[in-house]
Design a protein around this motif. Structure first.
Motif, short mmCIF file in Angstrom:
data_model
loop_
_atom_site.label_atom_id
_atom_site.label_comp_id
_atom_site.label_asym_id
_atom_site.label_seq_id
_atom_site.Cartn_x
_atom_site.Cartn_y
_atom_site.Cartn_z
N SER A 59 0.41 5.36 1.01
CA SER A 59 -0.54 6.21 1.72
C SER A 59 -0.61 7.65 1.23
O SER A 59 -1.41 8.43 1.73
CB SER A 59 -0.23 6.21 3.21
N ASP A 60 0.17 8.02 0.23
CA ASP A 60 0.18 9.43 -0.18
C ASP A 60 0.45 9.61 -1.67
O ASP A 60 1.32 10.36 -2.07
CB ASP A 60 1.20 10.21 0.64
N ARG A 66 -8.68 1.49 8.81
CA ARG A 66 -8.13 2.28 9.92
C ARG A 66 -7.09 3.30 9.42
O ARG A 66 -7.07 4.44 9.86
CB ARG A 66 -7.51 1.38 10.98
N GLN A 67 -6.25 2.86 8.51
CA GLN A 67 -5.22 3.77 7.98
C GLN A 67 -5.83 4.91 7.18
O GLN A 67 -5.39 6.06 7.27
CB GLN A 67 -4.21 2.99 7.15
N VAL A 68 -6.87 4.61 6.40
CA VAL A 68 -7.54 5.65 5.62
C VAL A 68 -8.23 6.63 6.57
O VAL A 68 -8.13 7.85 6.40
CB VAL A 68 -8.54 5.02 4.63
N ALA A 106 -7.42 7.39 9.54
CA ALA A 106 -6.44 8.11 10.35
C ALA A 106 -5.83 9.32 9.65
O ALA A 106 -5.24 10.16 10.30
CB ALA A 106 -5.31 7.16 10.79
N ASP A 107 -5.98 9.41 8.34
CA ASP A 107 -5.35 10.50 7.59
C ASP A 107 -6.42 11.39 6.96
O ASP A 107 -7.01 11.04 5.93
CB ASP A 107 -4.42 9.94 6.51
N TYR A 156 -4.91 6.93 -1.02
CA TYR A 156 -4.36 5.73 -0.40
C TYR A 156 -4.51 4.65 -1.47
O TYR A 156 -5.61 4.43 -1.98
CB TYR A 156 -5.15 5.37 0.85
N GLU A 213 -7.57 -3.11 8.67
CA GLU A 213 -6.39 -2.29 8.91
C GLU A 213 -6.26 -1.19 7.85
O GLU A 213 -5.86 -0.07 8.15
CB GLU A 213 -5.12 -3.16 8.94
N ILE A 214 -6.63 -1.52 6.63
CA ILE A 214 -6.62 -0.52 5.56
C ILE A 214 -7.64 0.57 5.87
O ILE A 214 -7.34 1.77 5.76
CB ILE A 214 -6.90 -1.19 4.20
N CYS A 238 0.84 -1.19 0.00
CA CYS A 238 0.00 0.00 0.00
C CYS A 238 0.88 1.24 0.00
O CYS A 238 2.01 1.22 0.50
CB CYS A 238 -0.90 0.03 1.23
#
Length: 159
Positions: free
Chosen positions: A12-13, A58-60, A62-63, A23, A55-56, A10
């Motif tokens: 993230s930016d 959650r990461q999305v 979080a930003d 993402y 988890e993906i 993945c």
């Protein structure tokens, strides 16, 4: 959501895999094997690793700078069920969804007659970049794609 995804990784930016800050989920496994492919490490269906879609999400979440998520590959439609479940959650977060495919839109519609998850993923996607990468039609001036045969299809406008 119980379906794990087999992914290559993945990012993230990204600003090159669709509109805005994205993402990107690079799925593992691709039947196309396009000569000159930008991501040949994603071809092996047994490669990469298993990832928890939660988890993906959650990461999305979080930003706050992420405007959307892109499913690239590999071939995302080879994991249409798990990605449609993930895509539904992404859309619930108010994010847009871009999906790349080496299949054409018409081929996906036909495949969707036998595999409903393909149609579900198409319904969730805002933008589809379709068609195989064709090295002889390489064009680096194109937005979000590598060869001139590939199309940007605004699926949101088609609905």
């Amino acid at each position: 959501m119980s379906n794990l995804l087999r992914i290559s990784g993945c990012v993230s930016d990204s600003i090159v895999d669709g509109p805005g800050m994205r993402y990107v989920v690079f799925v593992q496994g691709c039947p196309h094997h396009c000569p000159g492919c930008h991501n040949p490490q994603t071809h092996d269906f047994a490669g990469g690793y298993l990832a928890d879609p939660q988890e993906i999400v959650r990461q999305v979440q979080a930003d706050p700078l992420i405007s959307g998520v892109t499913f690239s590959g590999g071939e995302p439609f080879c994991q249409a069920q798990a990605l449609s479940e993930l895509g539904a959650q992404i859309k619930q977060l108010g994010k847009n969804l871009v999906v790349y495919s080496g299949y054409t839109y018409e081929q996906l519609l036909q495949k969707g007659e036998q595999e409903p998850a393909i149609l579900e993923l198409l319904k969730l996607a805002d933008l589809l970049i379709d068609g195989p990468y064709v090295e002889a039609q390489r064009d680096l001036s194109l937005q979000y794609r590598g060869s001139s045969n590939q199309r940007l299809i605004d699926l949101k406008a088609l609905r």
